[in-house]
Design a protein around this motif. Structure first.
Motif, short mmCIF file in Angstrom:
data_model
loop_
_atom_site.label_atom_id
_atom_site.label_comp_id
_atom_site.label_asym_id
_atom_site.label_seq_id
_atom_site.Cartn_x
_atom_site.Cartn_y
_atom_site.Cartn_z
N ASN A 179 0.81 -1.21 0.00
CA ASN A 179 0.00 0.00 0.00
C ASN A 179 0.85 1.27 0.00
OD1 ASN A 179 -2.95 0.90 0.43
ND2 ASN A 179 -1.82 2.16 1.88
N HIS A 180 0.44 2.25 -0.82
CA HIS A 180 1.09 3.56 -0.80
C HIS A 180 0.37 4.45 0.19
CE1 HIS A 180 3.15 7.16 -2.17
NE2 HIS A 180 1.97 7.76 -2.21
N LEU A 181 1.10 4.99 1.16
CA LEU A 181 0.51 5.87 2.16
C LEU A 181 0.57 7.31 1.68
CD1 LEU A 181 -0.73 6.29 4.96
CD2 LEU A 181 1.60 6.50 5.87
N PHE A 182 -0.59 7.89 1.36
CA PHE A 182 -0.66 9.30 1.00
C PHE A 182 -0.51 10.15 2.25
CE2 PHE A 182 -3.10 7.10 -2.27
CZ PHE A 182 -2.56 7.62 -3.44
N ASP A 183 0.14 11.29 2.13
CA ASP A 183 0.25 12.17 3.30
C ASP A 183 -1.01 13.02 3.47
OD1 ASP A 183 0.44 13.95 1.20
OD2 ASP A 183 2.35 14.81 1.80
N THR A 184 -1.91 12.95 2.49
CA THR A 184 -3.17 13.69 2.53
C THR A 184 -4.32 12.73 2.22
OG1 THR A 184 -2.09 15.72 1.79
CG2 THR A 184 -4.48 15.63 1.57
N LEU A 185 -5.42 12.87 2.95
CA LEU A 185 -6.60 12.04 2.69
C LEU A 185 -7.37 12.66 1.52
CD1 LEU A 185 -7.78 11.30 6.36
CD2 LEU A 185 -6.41 9.86 4.83
N TRP A 186 -6.86 12.44 0.33
CA TRP A 186 -7.46 13.03 -0.87
C TRP A 186 -8.90 12.56 -1.04
CZ3 TRP A 186 -4.60 16.83 -2.31
CH2 TRP A 186 -3.21 16.76 -2.23
#
Length: 466
Positions: A334-341
């Motif tokens: 899984n790629h962890l985004f730093d923002t909950l787009w």
């Protein structure tokens, strides 16, 4: 161009994006589009110079047709010198772009594989040598390309200065020209040097911009060819019901393709039904097809045969995006985004509760939909990804080896607290796991072997026929 490329990539399918050279895409979006953008103002200056050349040629035609003919001949000779070698310089530019893509790939290996590199001096030396070699090759190619342009420029300038001398000294011998007119011709010829030089110097810039534009166009054409094979999602279609009874996979199959286009590992045919409110575990050895099954279930891979139904409603090309909206997924990689787009409405109380539940309140903050940091351990990143998934409030939750990176405490919490909580809320949970200690949590356990369903265990440990 960046917006157009971004849109095309977003509309592509996972299997197609996986086949792309990511280094090539990065260079197209960053370097090649910049080359095109930077060329625009310089080319406008070249157009201005070209207009000046045209006006001066008109002035020379008024002064002397002989002078005009001689000067026109010099310009034609200079242009012929460039056009005669344009194929060679264009090929050199395209080669340089390919070498730069390779260099970006090597740098990506250096950064992404830094831990592995530090653990092996031979690996580090070999990669360093490869980077040095490709860098040297790129320098050699660029010097060669610039050398071709320089030779063209010098040849064009020498030709032009020689013909200027011919106009000034030979034209009076070929026709009767008085001293005043000769002075005007000389002045016009010397004034012409600047604009012609501006046009000639713009030629390599135009060549680089053309090479960049052709590279971007080739990528866009490839993406367009991919997208043309898909059905267009339609607006105004009702979303799938969150209170569905069952998601059914009917005779689904999928082949992984080798680089030569040959059929590789096959998954299927798969015939399964996932009921709402169930906890379903998927087990199997490495390479058995578990992750591919999840991608088929979530429609990230389109099956080669078979169909998916939500109750009696089939999943098709026109509603596939709505079907995907039913799932919240945390993949093994899984790629962890730093923002909950895409999550504008976030309940602060729910966020605080989830942070406490997963014991992240002292490590990370969520401020206006953005995590304060993502520089965390693998297990902590998975916990943040789980928080993001839970905040989406989807009908189906899919977890691919989520507990593999967790310590025993968080494994117990995942299986004995989080999963039952989701089931109690009416959510469907599908988890790939090897934790046989917690198999009793599942309502159904599906075992995959060699791309096929080997057996299905229900809660009372009865084996259902496949």
């Amino acid at each position: 161009l960046r917006n157009s490329l971004t849109l095309q990539i977003r509309q592509a399918e996972l299997i197609e994006v996986e086949s792309l050279n990511t280094s090539e895409v990065y260079t197209m979006i960053s370097r090649e589009t910049k080359v095109i953008a930077d060329a625009a103002p310089q080319l406008m200056i070249a157009v201005q110079s070209l207009v000046l050349v045209g006006m001066i040629m008109l002035y020379l035609s008024w002064l002397s047709t002989i002078a005009l003919s001689l000067m026109g001949f010099s310009i034609v000779v200079g242009a012929w010198i460039h056009l005669h070698r344009i194929a060679e310089t264009s090929a050199a530019l395209h080669d340089a772009i390919k070498i730069e893509n390779t260099m970006v790939s090597r740098f990506a290996d250096l950064l992404n594989g830094f831990k592995e590199i530090k653990l092996s001096g031979r690996r580090s030396a070999a990669l360093g040598e490869a980077l040095s070699d490709v860098s040297a090759t790129l320098v050699e190619k660029k010097v060669h390309t610039q050398g071709l342009y320089t030779q063209d420029f010098i040849a064009s300038q020498v030709t032009f200065f020689l013909m200027t001398g011919v106009v000034v000294f030979v034209a009076p011998m070929m026709a009767k020209i008085n001293d005043v007119t000769l002075g005007m011709i000389t002045t016009a010829s010397l004034f012409l040097i600047g604009p012609v030089s501006g046009v000639v110097m713009a030629i390599p810039l135009l060549g680089r911009a053309n090479a960049a534009a052709e590279a971007v166009a080739a990528l866009k054409q490839r993406l367009s060819r991919i997208l043309s094979q898909h059905d267009e999602p339609q607006e105004g279609i009702a979303p799938f019901k969150t209170d569905f009874a069952a998601i059914t996979l009917d005779n689904l199959s999928f082949h992984h393709r080798r680089s030569a286009g040959e059929e590789g590992f096959k998954v299927g045919p798969i015939n399964l039904s996932f009921r709402r409110g169930q906890i379903v575990f998927i087990t199997g050895g490495n390479g058995s097809g578990k992750s591919t099954l999840l991608k088929l279930l979530t429609a990230l891979y389109r099956p080669e045969t078979g169909s998916i139904h939500v109750d009696d409603r089939p999943v098709t090309g026109v509603n596939i995006d709505l079907y995907r909206e039913m799932f919240a997924v945390v993949f093994a990689d899984n790629h962890l985004f730093d923002t909950l787009w895409g999550q504008e409405q976030i309940d602060p109380e729910e966020v605080a509760e989830l942070f406490v539940l997963l014991e992240m309140q002292d490590k990370v903050r969520l401020d206006q939909g953005r995590f304060s940091t993502t520089q965390l351990s693998g297990g902590q990143k998975k916990r943040l990804a789980l928080i993001g998934a839970l905040l989406e409030h989807r009908a189906v939750y899919v977890f691919d080896e989520w507990a593999a990176d967790q310590d025993p405490h968080f494994r117990r919490k995942f299986y004995h607290d989080i999963l039952p909580r989701l089931r109690q809320a009416g959510k469907t949970v599908i988890a790939v796991t090897h934790d046989d200690k917690y198999f009793d949590v599942a309502d159904v356990r599906i075992h995959i072997d060699s791309g096929e369903v080997a057996d299905i265990h229900t809660r009372d440990d009865k084996v259902s026929p496949v």
